[in-house]
Design a protein around this motif. Sequence first.
Motif, PDB file in Angstrom:
ATOM      1  N   ALA A 167       0.959  -1.331   0.174  1.00 58.86           N
ATOM      2  CA  ALA A 167      -0.010   0.278   0.064  1.00 58.86           C
ATOM      3  C   ALA A 167       0.862   1.164   0.058  1.00 58.86           C
ATOM      4  O   ALA A 167       1.760   1.366   0.710  1.00 58.86           O
ATOM      5  CB  ALA A 167      -1.025   0.039   1.089  1.00 58.86           C
ATOM      6  N   GLY A 168       0.563   2.233  -1.004  1.00 63.23           N
ATOM      7  CA  GLY A 168       1.211   3.371  -1.021  1.00 63.23           C
ATOM      8  C   GLY A 168       2.762   3.511  -1.681  1.00 63.23           C
ATOM      9  O   GLY A 168       3.373   4.502  -1.813  1.00 63.23           O
ATOM     10  N   ALA A 169       3.038   2.273  -2.189  1.00 60.31           N
ATOM     11  CA  ALA A 169       4.430   2.011  -2.714  1.00 60.31           C
ATOM     12  C   ALA A 169       4.350   2.641  -4.005  1.00 60.31           C
ATOM     13  O   ALA A 169       5.610   3.329  -4.377  1.00 60.31           O
ATOM     14  CB  ALA A 169       4.768   0.528  -3.199  1.00 60.31           C
ATOM     15  N   THR A 170       3.291   2.457  -4.810  1.00 60.52           N
ATOM     16  CA  THR A 170       3.261   3.233  -6.352  1.00 60.52           C
ATOM     17  C   THR A 170       3.240   4.975  -6.162  1.00 60.52           C
ATOM     18  O   THR A 170       4.129   5.343  -6.685  1.00 60.52           O
ATOM     19  CB  THR A 170       2.133   2.846  -6.972  1.00 60.52           C
ATOM     20  N   GLU A 171       2.510   5.295  -5.105  1.00 62.79           N
ATOM     21  CA  GLU A 171       2.596   6.770  -4.921  1.00 62.79           C
ATOM     22  C   GLU A 171       3.958   7.205  -4.336  1.00 62.79           C
ATOM     23  O   GLU A 171       4.424   8.439  -4.761  1.00 62.79           O
ATOM     24  CB  GLU A 171       1.383   6.909  -3.951  1.00 62.79           C
ATOM     25  N   GLN A 172       4.664   6.630  -3.716  1.00 60.93           N
ATOM     26  CA  GLN A 172       5.884   6.948  -3.102  1.00 60.93           C
ATOM     27  C   GLN A 172       6.834   7.004  -4.164  1.00 60.93           C
ATOM     28  O   GLN A 172       7.608   8.355  -4.492  1.00 60.93           O
ATOM     29  CB  GLN A 172       6.353   6.023  -1.974  1.00 60.93           C
ATOM     30  N   ILE A 173       6.934   5.849  -5.059  1.00 64.19           N
ATOM     31  CA  ILE A 173       8.088   5.937  -5.863  1.00 64.19           C
ATOM     32  C   ILE A 173       7.562   7.049  -7.220  1.00 64.19           C
ATOM     33  O   ILE A 173       8.369   7.737  -7.676  1.00 64.19           O
ATOM     34  CB  ILE A 173       8.227   4.582  -6.630  1.00 64.19           C
TER      35      ILE A 173
END
Length: 363
Positions: A167-173
Amino acid sequence: MKLKTYICQSMDEALRKIRSELGDDAIIISSLNEGDSIRVTAACEHIPQNLDAPPKPQEPQYTALETKNTLCQMLSYHGVPTNISEDLISETCKLSQSILECGIGAVFKELYTFSPLKFSPKTTQPNQIMLAGPVGVGKTVTLAKIATEYRLLDKKVALISADYLKAGATEQIQAYATALEVPLTLVQTPTQLENLLSQGINGTTYLIDTPGTNPLNPSEISHLTDFILAAKQAPYLVLSAGADPYEMQETASAFKDLGSTRFFMTRFDAAKRFGGLLSILFKERLEFTAMSCGPEIGSRLKEAQSDNLVSILKAFLPDRAYQTQIQAQQTQIQAHQPTLSPQKAPEAELPAWVKGFMEAKKA
């Protein structure tokens, strides 16, 4: 003006001697053939005293005993497991006197392997770098920091993320890619990754982020293995400082089986003891690449070098001089305390009912 005459078999021999003894500023005043030899007179303003003299040996920085004591103190403070500490000390004692006299940094160069990732306009840019490791060790931040270094050198770089489950990995990168102004591609299968890399642009370094992997979960290990095979390159392992040495060693061993031979270590700013790092460097023989401090991409990676590592390890060691001073003060205080002869403790007063019972029993 100093003059000196040389009798040699040839002019070349004479020139070598003049340059060796008088230096490059010497000039030839005259030359005269004398049968099979030649007489050459040269001059210079002053004759160098130590032109070809061997350099004086440097004074040892430490004694061998000081180095060994520092190592023992370091291993103890940082919580290196006893069996590994004993092996480390044993290997250190086998090193030459000259190495021990250069200090802990020289010892680490002999016992550990450092393979820093060089960021320089002159170094060859790798085609791809894949990062792998357990969940939450800072792989994505480390990837962004590597991208930052290449952007500062004005080199082409692109991000690839296979971490689509967290969760949130795509938004972070995506946030990092936007901030660094570099392209980002999301992949969900090893086939997509393989196709993307096969169509890669020459001169571009592709930085690949993988899903956080539990080394105790065979399914997750298998999933990561498929991505490694698709990339056709062993990943760099990413570990977090301050973890339990035994756990870190077992984790490093599991990823080593997947081909990881080099590693990054993160969160040096959030730990004081690095027994796990010292353990895997020695026991697993992994190559140390870089250190990361802080989650901000502006806090740049630090090259893994023996001197850098020693500075961090020594920063938290208790001050030995202060400890020695405290011990001396305690000894002095004890020496001035009067010695009291042992006295018999006063007998406790018996309760009245006990006394009455004892008297009645006697009667």
